[in-house]
Design a protein around this motif. Structure first.
Motif, PDB file in Angstrom:
ATOM      1  N   TRP A   1     -45.370 -13.834  -7.869  1.00  0.00           N
ATOM      2  CA  TRP A   1     -46.698 -14.401  -7.313  1.00  0.00           C
ATOM      3  C   TRP A   1     -47.870 -14.005  -8.320  1.00  0.00           C
ATOM      4  O   TRP A   1     -48.527 -14.763  -8.638  1.00  0.00           O
ATOM      5  CB  TRP A   1     -46.924 -14.231  -5.868  1.00  0.00           C
ATOM      6  CG  TRP A   1     -48.338 -15.110  -5.349  1.00  0.00           C
ATOM      7  CD1 TRP A   1     -49.325 -14.482  -5.194  1.00  0.00           C
ATOM      8  CD2 TRP A   1     -48.239 -16.395  -4.928  1.00  0.00           C
ATOM      9  NE1 TRP A   1     -50.202 -15.479  -4.668  1.00  0.00           N
ATOM     10  CE2 TRP A   1     -49.641 -16.750  -4.524  1.00  0.00           C
ATOM     11  CE3 TRP A   1     -47.321 -17.499  -5.047  1.00  0.00           C
ATOM     12  CZ2 TRP A   1     -50.171 -17.924  -4.400  1.00  0.00           C
ATOM     13  CZ3 TRP A   1     -47.875 -18.791  -4.636  1.00  0.00           C
ATOM     14  CH2 TRP A   1     -49.138 -18.955  -4.238  1.00  0.00           C
ATOM     15  N   THR A   2     -47.730 -12.725  -8.319  1.00  0.00           N
ATOM     16  CA  THR A   2     -49.033 -11.762  -9.081  1.00  0.00           C
ATOM     17  C   THR A   2     -48.845 -12.318 -10.538  1.00  0.00           C
ATOM     18  O   THR A   2     -49.902 -12.506 -11.156  1.00  0.00           O
ATOM     19  CB  THR A   2     -48.622 -10.137  -8.832  1.00  0.00           C
ATOM     20  OG1 THR A   2     -48.747 -10.065  -7.454  1.00  0.00           O
ATOM     21  CG2 THR A   2     -49.922  -9.495  -9.493  1.00  0.00           C
TER      22      THR A   2
ATOM     23  N   GLN B   1     -46.203 -17.644   0.703  1.00  0.00           N
ATOM     24  CA  GLN B   1     -45.181 -17.669   2.154  1.00  0.00           C
ATOM     25  C   GLN B   1     -43.846 -17.170   1.375  1.00  0.00           C
ATOM     26  O   GLN B   1     -43.434 -17.996   0.592  1.00  0.00           O
ATOM     27  CB  GLN B   1     -45.274 -19.224   2.795  1.00  0.00           C
ATOM     28  CG  GLN B   1     -46.460 -19.454   3.083  1.00  0.00           C
ATOM     29  CD  GLN B   1     -46.562 -21.011   3.341  1.00  0.00           C
ATOM     30  OE1 GLN B   1     -45.705 -21.606   3.307  1.00  0.00           O
ATOM     31  NE2 GLN B   1     -47.876 -21.441   3.725  1.00  0.00           N
ATOM     32  N   ILE B   2     -43.424 -15.772   1.905  1.00  0.00           N
ATOM     33  CA  ILE B   2     -42.184 -15.506   1.484  1.00  0.00           C
ATOM     34  C   ILE B   2     -41.160 -15.736   2.548  1.00  0.00           C
ATOM     35  O   ILE B   2     -41.291 -15.265   3.731  1.00  0.00           O
ATOM     36  CB  ILE B   2     -42.232 -14.195   0.982  1.00  0.00           C
ATOM     37  CG1 ILE B   2     -43.231 -14.197  -0.175  1.00  0.00           C
ATOM     38  CG2 ILE B   2     -40.856 -13.471   0.377  1.00  0.00           C
ATOM     39  CD1 ILE B   2     -43.694 -12.831  -0.768  1.00  0.00           C
ATOM     40  N   SER B   3     -40.087 -16.181   2.419  1.00  0.00           N
ATOM     41  CA  SER B   3     -38.815 -16.267   3.347  1.00  0.00           C
ATOM     42  C   SER B   3     -37.781 -15.804   2.891  1.00  0.00           C
ATOM     43  O   SER B   3     -37.444 -16.016   1.523  1.00  0.00           O
ATOM     44  CB  SER B   3     -38.886 -17.563   4.068  1.00  0.00           C
ATOM     45  OG  SER B   3     -38.538 -18.750   3.185  1.00  0.00           O
ATOM     46  N   THR B   4     -36.691 -15.465   3.599  1.00  0.00           N
ATOM     47  CA  THR B   4     -35.274 -15.134   3.090  1.00  0.00           C
ATOM     48  C   THR B   4     -34.130 -16.313   3.490  1.00  0.00           C
ATOM     49  O   THR B   4     -34.590 -16.988   4.321  1.00  0.00           O
ATOM     50  CB  THR B   4     -34.810 -13.784   3.572  1.00  0.00           C
ATOM     51  OG1 THR B   4     -34.749 -13.845   5.294  1.00  0.00           O
ATOM     52  CG2 THR B   4     -35.552 -12.643   3.218  1.00  0.00           C
TER      53      THR B   4
ATOM     54  N   ARG C   1     -43.175 -19.677  -1.478  1.00  0.00           N
ATOM     55  CA  ARG C   1     -43.772 -21.222  -1.275  1.00  0.00           C
ATOM     56  C   ARG C   1     -45.175 -20.823  -1.376  1.00  0.00           C
ATOM     57  O   ARG C   1     -45.914 -19.797  -0.966  1.00  0.00           O
ATOM     58  CB  ARG C   1     -43.194 -21.825  -0.019  1.00  0.00           C
ATOM     59  CG  ARG C   1     -41.585 -21.821  -0.090  1.00  0.00           C
ATOM     60  CD  ARG C   1     -41.286 -22.624   1.266  1.00  0.00           C
ATOM     61  NE  ARG C   1     -41.245 -23.893   0.839  1.00  0.00           N
ATOM     62  CZ  ARG C   1     -40.864 -24.618   1.845  1.00  0.00           C
ATOM     63  NH1 ARG C   1     -40.568 -24.449   3.078  1.00  0.00           N
ATOM     64  NH2 ARG C   1     -40.776 -26.093   1.577  1.00  0.00           N
ATOM     65  N   THR C   2     -46.055 -22.046  -1.391  1.00  0.00           N
ATOM     66  CA  THR C   2     -47.233 -22.258  -0.976  1.00  0.00           C
ATOM     67  C   THR C   2     -47.629 -23.531  -0.564  1.00  0.00           C
ATOM     68  O   THR C   2     -46.656 -24.457  -0.853  1.00  0.00           O
ATOM     69  CB  THR C   2     -48.298 -21.738  -2.004  1.00  0.00           C
ATOM     70  OG1 THR C   2     -49.406 -21.542  -1.522  1.00  0.00           O
ATOM     71  CG2 THR C   2     -48.362 -22.820  -3.207  1.00  0.00           C
ATOM     72  N   GLY C   3     -48.609 -23.922   0.017  1.00  0.00           N
ATOM     73  CA  GLY C   3     -48.966 -25.171   0.503  1.00  0.00           C
ATOM     74  C   GLY C   3     -50.463 -25.423   0.752  1.00  0.00           C
ATOM     75  O   GLY C   3     -51.334 -24.586   0.176  1.00  0.00           O
TER      76      GLY C   3
ATOM     77  N   ILE D   1     -40.748 -26.784  -7.499  1.00  0.00           N
ATOM     78  CA  ILE D   1     -40.322 -27.891  -7.012  1.00  0.00           C
ATOM     79  C   ILE D   1     -41.352 -28.394  -5.935  1.00  0.00           C
ATOM     80  O   ILE D   1     -41.645 -27.398  -4.899  1.00  0.00           O
ATOM     81  CB  ILE D   1     -38.868 -27.878  -6.220  1.00  0.00           C
ATOM     82  CG1 ILE D   1     -37.923 -27.397  -7.227  1.00  0.00           C
ATOM     83  CG2 ILE D   1     -38.563 -28.929  -5.551  1.00  0.00           C
ATOM     84  CD1 ILE D   1     -36.443 -27.020  -6.494  1.00  0.00           C
ATOM     85  N   VAL D   2     -41.672 -29.656  -5.884  1.00  0.00           N
ATOM     86  CA  VAL D   2     -42.690 -30.072  -4.861  1.00  0.00           C
ATOM     87  C   VAL D   2     -41.667 -30.463  -3.547  1.00  0.00           C
ATOM     88  O   VAL D   2     -40.772 -31.360  -3.902  1.00  0.00           O
ATOM     89  CB  VAL D   2     -43.342 -31.398  -5.172  1.00  0.00           C
ATOM     90  CG1 VAL D   2     -44.239 -31.887  -4.350  1.00  0.00           C
ATOM     91  CG2 VAL D   2     -44.400 -30.712  -6.484  1.00  0.00           C
TER      92      VAL D   2
END
Length: 64
Positions: free
Chosen positions: A7-8, A20-23, A35-37, A60-61
């Protein structure tokens, strides 16, 4: 740490956005989804992806 680093590295592309980070578990491996939104339109999200891709990221959108 790797997802935050990615991200940085995108720098100005991510200005004003939050990560937004998920596993995700896949084939016995743990993967990290970044992700971001909050885009006003699909076109705005696609423009963001174009800038992220130009900066070296895969993008990817998602959604409708």
């Amino acid at each position: 740490a790797l997802a935050r680093s990615a991200w940085t590295r995108l720098g100005a592309v991510t200005s004003g956005r939050s990560p937004q980070i998920s596993t995700v578990e896949r084939d016995g491996r743990t993967l990290f989804r970044l992700r971001t939104g909050g885009f006003a339109s699909r076109a705005e999200a696609q423009a963001f992806c174009a800038r992220a891709t130009a900066a070296g990221a895969a993008c990817i959108v998602a959604g409708s």
